[in-house]
Design a protein around this motif. Structure first.
Motif, PDB file in Angstrom:
ATOM      1  N   LYS A   4      40.590  23.918 -43.721  1.00  0.00           N
ATOM      2  CA  LYS A   4      40.872  22.550 -43.384  1.00  0.00           C
ATOM      3  C   LYS A   4      41.137  22.231 -45.013  1.00  0.00           C
ATOM      4  CE  LYS A   4      38.557  20.957 -39.420  1.00  0.00           C
ATOM      5  NZ  LYS A   4      37.638  19.725 -38.695  1.00  0.00           N
ATOM      6  N   THR A  53      40.326  16.453 -47.831  1.00  0.00           N
ATOM      7  CA  THR A  53      40.729  15.249 -47.505  1.00  0.00           C
ATOM      8  C   THR A  53      40.705  15.072 -46.022  1.00  0.00           C
ATOM      9  OG1 THR A  53      43.157  15.875 -47.986  1.00  0.00           O
ATOM     10  CG2 THR A  53      41.963  14.626 -49.654  1.00  0.00           C
ATOM     11  N   GLU A  54      40.787  16.121 -45.252  1.00  0.00           N
ATOM     12  CA  GLU A  54      40.814  15.772 -43.729  1.00  0.00           C
ATOM     13  C   GLU A  54      39.281  15.503 -43.319  1.00  0.00           C
ATOM     14  OE1 GLU A  54      42.733  18.945 -41.131  1.00  0.00           O
ATOM     15  OE2 GLU A  54      43.365  19.876 -43.094  1.00  0.00           O
ATOM     16  N   TYR A  84      36.944  14.359 -45.521  1.00  0.00           N
ATOM     17  CA  TYR A  84      36.613  13.053 -46.426  1.00  0.00           C
ATOM     18  C   TYR A  84      37.960  12.407 -46.901  1.00  0.00           C
ATOM     19  CZ  TYR A  84      31.822  14.385 -46.383  1.00  0.00           C
ATOM     20  OH  TYR A  84      30.358  14.867 -46.038  1.00  0.00           O
ATOM     21  N   PRO A  85      38.418  11.623 -46.083  1.00  0.00           N
ATOM     22  CA  PRO A  85      39.912  11.047 -46.297  1.00  0.00           C
ATOM     23  C   PRO A  85      39.675  10.067 -47.750  1.00  0.00           C
ATOM     24  CG  PRO A  85      39.576  10.706 -44.111  1.00  0.00           C
ATOM     25  CD  PRO A  85      38.301  11.375 -44.676  1.00  0.00           C
ATOM     26  N   HIS A  86      38.578   9.630 -47.979  1.00  0.00           N
ATOM     27  CA  HIS A  86      38.226   8.873 -49.226  1.00  0.00           C
ATOM     28  C   HIS A  86      38.517   9.693 -50.570  1.00  0.00           C
ATOM     29  CE1 HIS A  86      34.273  10.657 -49.409  1.00  0.00           C
ATOM     30  NE2 HIS A  86      34.242  10.400 -50.775  1.00  0.00           N
ATOM     31  N   MET A 110      41.308  11.305 -51.042  1.00  0.00           N
ATOM     32  CA  MET A 110      42.612  11.503 -51.275  1.00  0.00           C
ATOM     33  C   MET A 110      43.194  11.167 -52.704  1.00  0.00           C
ATOM     34  SD  MET A 110      45.898   9.929 -49.264  1.00  0.00           S
ATOM     35  CE  MET A 110      45.202  10.957 -47.811  1.00  0.00           C
ATOM     36  N   GLN A 113      42.099  17.131 -53.935  1.00  0.00           N
ATOM     37  CA  GLN A 113      42.974  17.939 -52.966  1.00  0.00           C
ATOM     38  C   GLN A 113      42.977  19.268 -53.019  1.00  0.00           C
ATOM     39  OE1 GLN A 113      44.728  14.144 -51.938  1.00  0.00           O
ATOM     40  NE2 GLN A 113      45.306  16.326 -51.257  1.00  0.00           N
TER      41      GLN A 113
END
Length: 336
Positions: A39, A42-43, A45-47, A49, A53
């Motif tokens: 993965k 950011t999948e 922990y989207p915060h 982004m 990366q």
């Protein structure tokens, strides 16, 4: 300084990413998390982004950078560290695997640890008291969250209190239990609730005793009771001990922590709060002398994920690298 994080998807791992992102000499180059390998960070922990990366990779010793932070549950780093040391890596282990002698660890954690030759190489990373040893280390056993707050709070007073009289009442936010779901940290269980847990058997008990004994060889015996509080971050330790010698404790602590940038001694009789260190690497301490009972009462607060884990780990890295220990860590607490 290129850095790898093993166990990057736990709370300590993601906090390392947040803090290292602002470090002027450090660069995260790889993240390892076997349970979610394949993965993107950011999948999970989207915060993060546009901040982190990175792909999450299977653990591969040969692919690690010069500096390796291990932020895994207990019982894992003991299997990884020998190979990392043999590969010449500098390792900071945030788990409990290298903090205690093998027999003690196995008794309190219920797991086996690394060979004694590797345990003997580990330096206990409480910078305010063991900075000289940390400077020469290749392997750091980063202290636990409760032991950090407790040891910093108690250490200066030890020669003047009864080491067998110490009682530690500790309260922690739920992030200390990690990210894995459990009944104990389920919202319906934690919300509007306050609960003691692991009474007389918490695994941080021998670590606190060992740390204080290293400093003063008094063989302290503590009563330690942790509590879970319905908040995310923070630890408050309220500690009680019988006074054996009448000294000016405020002056004693001021002297002990002079030049220690992350310990803030509050005015005597004050009441430090967890919110006042939230998101920071500070430990705030306040002293109360109860003349009626002849007891010293010590209040010590930290953010369990920063000073109790990732922030202290970076503080240790700075010392090992010959940098100012405050490098990348001089941000203020988040308030409110």
């Amino acid at each position: 300084m290129n850095i790898s994080i093993i166990g990057a998807t736990g709370y300590s791992g993601v906090e390392l990413i947040r803090l290292l992102h602002h470090h002027p000499y450090a660069k995260v180059t790889s993240l390892f998390a076997s349970s979610q390998a394949g993965k993107e960070m950011t999948e999970v922990y989207p915060h993060l982004m546009n901040i982190a990366q990175y792909p999450l990779e299977e653990i591969d010793i040969n692919a690690t950078a010069e500096w390796v932070f291990i932020a895994t549950p207990s019982g894992i780093s003991s299997k990884l560290v020998p190979s990392l040391l043999e590969a010449g890596r500098k390792v900071i282990d945030l788990s409990g695997d290298f903090r205690l002698p093998a027999e003690t660890y196995e008794t309190w954690y219920g797991k086996t640890t690394a060979d004694s030759s590797y345990l003997q190489q580990a330096v206990y990373g409480l910078p305010e008291w063991f900075k000289e040893q940390i400077q020469q280390a290749q392997l750091i056993a980063n202290p636990g969250c409760y032991p950090t707050a407790a040891a910093l709070g108690l250490a200066p007073a030890m020669p003047y209190i009864d080491p067998k009289s110490i009682i530690i009442d500790a309260k922690s936010g739920v992030s200390g239990a990690g990210r894995a779901a459990s009944l104990a940290t389920h919202y319906g269980e934690v919300n509007e609730n306050l609960a003691a847990y692991k009474v007389a058997k918490h695994q941080h008990t021998p670590e606190i005793e060992q740390t204080l004994n290293r400093l003063y060889q008094q063989d302290p015996i503590i009563s330690f009771t942790p509590h879970l509080v319905p908040m995310t971050r923070g630890i408050l330790c309220t500690m009680y001990a019988t006074i054996t010698e009448d000294v000016n404790f405020q002056e004693l602590y001021q002297s002990a922590y002079e030049g220690k940038p992350f310990v803030r001694l509050r005015p005597q009789g004050s009441h430090p709060k967890t919110k006042e260190v939230y998101g920071s690497n500070y430990c705030d301490i306040a002293l109360h002398v109860d003349k009626r009972t002849n007891r010293l009462i010590i209040l010590s607060v930290i953010d369990n994920v920063v000073k109790g884990a990732a922030g202290q780990a970076i503080q240790n890295m700075n010392i090992m690298a010959g940098l100012e220990e405050t490098t990348g860590l001089t941000f203020s607490p988040v308030y409110p």
